[in-house]
Motif scaffolding. Structure first.
Motif, mmCIF file in Angstrom:
data_model
loop_
_atom_site.group_PDB
_atom_site.id
_atom_site.type_symbol
_atom_site.label_atom_id
_atom_site.label_comp_id
_atom_site.label_asym_id
_atom_site.label_seq_id
_atom_site.Cartn_x
_atom_site.Cartn_y
_atom_site.Cartn_z
ATOM 1 N N GLY A 57 0.868 -1.080 -0.106
ATOM 2 C CA GLY A 57 -0.116 0.013 0.049
ATOM 3 C C GLY A 57 0.800 1.212 -0.001
ATOM 4 O O GLY A 57 1.917 0.959 -0.068
ATOM 5 N N PRO A 58 0.268 2.573 0.106
ATOM 6 C CA PRO A 58 1.049 3.578 -0.065
ATOM 7 C C PRO A 58 2.314 3.793 0.811
ATOM 8 O O PRO A 58 1.974 3.356 2.234
ATOM 9 N N GLY A 59 3.280 4.201 0.571
ATOM 10 C CA GLY A 59 4.644 4.182 1.189
ATOM 11 C C GLY A 59 5.183 2.945 1.232
ATOM 12 O O GLY A 59 6.602 3.067 1.925
ATOM 13 N N GLN A 60 4.918 1.758 0.725
ATOM 14 C CA GLN A 60 5.847 0.621 0.830
ATOM 15 C C GLN A 60 6.466 0.398 -0.822
ATOM 16 O O GLN A 60 5.703 0.889 -1.708
ATOM 17 N N MET A 61 7.541 -0.323 -0.627
ATOM 18 C CA MET A 61 8.127 -0.330 -1.770
ATOM 19 C C MET A 61 8.824 -1.839 -1.785
ATOM 20 O O MET A 61 8.983 -2.467 -0.935
ATOM 21 N N CYS A 62 9.060 -2.308 -3.273
ATOM 22 C CA CYS A 62 9.544 -3.544 -3.072
ATOM 23 C C CYS A 62 10.637 -3.685 -4.336
ATOM 24 O O CYS A 62 10.551 -2.584 -5.130
ATOM 25 N N ILE A 63 11.241 -4.541 -4.685
ATOM 26 C CA ILE A 63 12.500 -4.550 -5.654
ATOM 27 C C ILE A 63 12.511 -5.922 -6.336
ATOM 28 O O ILE A 63 12.505 -6.922 -5.695
ATOM 29 N N ALA A 64 12.581 -5.943 -7.742
ATOM 30 C CA ALA A 64 12.671 -7.086 -8.572
ATOM 31 C C ALA A 64 14.233 -7.007 -9.000
ATOM 32 O O ALA A 64 14.571 -5.932 -9.477
ATOM 33 N N ARG A 65 14.859 -8.023 -8.611
ATOM 34 C CA ARG A 65 16.373 -8.080 -8.974
ATOM 35 C C ARG A 65 16.633 -8.346 -10.736
ATOM 36 O O ARG A 65 15.850 -9.255 -11.098
ATOM 37 N N ALA A 66 17.540 -8.023 -11.167
ATOM 38 C CA ALA A 66 18.122 -8.181 -12.429
ATOM 39 C C ALA A 66 18.354 -9.637 -12.771
ATOM 40 O O ALA A 66 18.805 -10.176 -11.833
ATOM 41 N N GLY A 67 17.623 -10.054 -13.991
ATOM 42 C CA GLY A 67 17.925 -11.250 -14.438
ATOM 43 C C GLY A 67 17.371 -12.485 -13.746
ATOM 44 O O GLY A 67 17.605 -13.548 -14.232
ATOM 45 N N ARG A 68 16.900 -12.471 -12.572
ATOM 46 C CA ARG A 68 16.233 -13.563 -11.985
ATOM 47 C C ARG A 68 14.894 -13.342 -11.281
ATOM 48 O O ARG A 68 14.323 -14.280 -11.057
ATOM 49 N N ASP A 69 14.580 -12.243 -11.116
ATOM 50 C CA ASP A 69 13.007 -12.220 -10.290
ATOM 51 C C ASP A 69 12.066 -11.731 -11.370
ATOM 52 O O ASP A 69 11.823 -10.882 -11.779
ATOM 53 N N ASN A 70 11.389 -12.856 -11.693
ATOM 54 C CA ASN A 70 10.179 -12.696 -12.548
ATOM 55 C C ASN A 70 9.166 -12.145 -11.745
ATOM 56 O O ASN A 70 8.896 -12.427 -10.465
ATOM 57 N N HIS A 71 8.607 -11.109 -12.422
ATOM 58 C CA HIS A 71 7.618 -10.266 -11.407
ATOM 59 C C HIS A 71 6.258 -9.934 -12.218
ATOM 60 O O HIS A 71 6.320 -9.546 -13.525
ATOM 61 N N ILE A 72 5.099 -9.814 -11.340
ATOM 62 C CA ILE A 72 3.888 -9.732 -11.978
ATOM 63 C C ILE A 72 3.164 -8.502 -10.836
ATOM 64 O O ILE A 72 3.510 -8.798 -9.630
ATOM 65 N N CYS A 73 2.661 -7.748 -11.489
ATOM 66 C CA CYS A 73 1.654 -6.656 -10.421
ATOM 67 C C CYS A 73 0.233 -6.720 -10.747
ATOM 68 O O CYS A 73 -0.026 -6.698 -12.023
ATOM 69 N N ARG A 74 -0.557 -6.558 -9.664
ATOM 70 C CA ARG A 74 -2.114 -6.708 -10.022
ATOM 71 C C ARG A 74 -2.724 -5.429 -8.918
ATOM 72 O O ARG A 74 -2.450 -5.511 -7.824
ATOM 73 N N ASN A 75 -3.761 -4.726 -9.435
ATOM 74 C CA ASN A 75 -4.269 -3.967 -8.431
ATOM 75 C C ASN A 75 -5.269 -4.630 -8.122
ATOM 76 O O ASN A 75 -6.256 -5.075 -8.636
#
Length: 103
Positions: free
Chosen positions: A65-83
């Motif tokens: 939620g607001p004010g929070q963050m995350c990181i997907a690393r190069a070359g290895r972290d497959n990532h998907i985001c959904r509202n």
């Protein structure tokens, strides 16, 4: 004003694109899902400014939620985001370095 100032409430676009970084504000509508992918060379940082967004990074899920963050690393972290909330999600994201190919 001597330098540009950007506002996530109106500047939903790429803000800076160089070989070192791609920086932008992104809006996701209710129920929107961004396709899973990785970045060959760049780390991607996501900072939620409004709404609730579920991130799936290498099979692990968290709702941010607001004010929070995350990181997907190069070359290895497959990532998907959904509202997953009841309002649009607005996030700041950056990919660094932004060297082609980034996906």
């Amino acid at each position: 004003m001597g330098f540009p100032v950007y506002d996530f409430r109106k500047d939903i676009r790429n803000i800076l694109v160089t070989p070192q970084i791609r920086s932008r504000f992104l809006r996701m509508e209710i129920g929107q899902v961004n396709a899973g992918h990785t970045h060959d060379l760049g780390y991607e940082v996501f900072l939620i400014l409004q709404g609730q967004c579920e991130f799936e990074i290498d099979g692990e899920k968290e709702v941010l939620g607001p004010g929070q963050m995350c990181i997907a690393r190069a070359g290895r972290d497959n990532h998907i985001c959904r509202n997953v909330g009841d309002e649009p999600v607005i996030m700041y994201l950056s990919v660094t370095p932004h060297i082609q190919p980034t996906h």
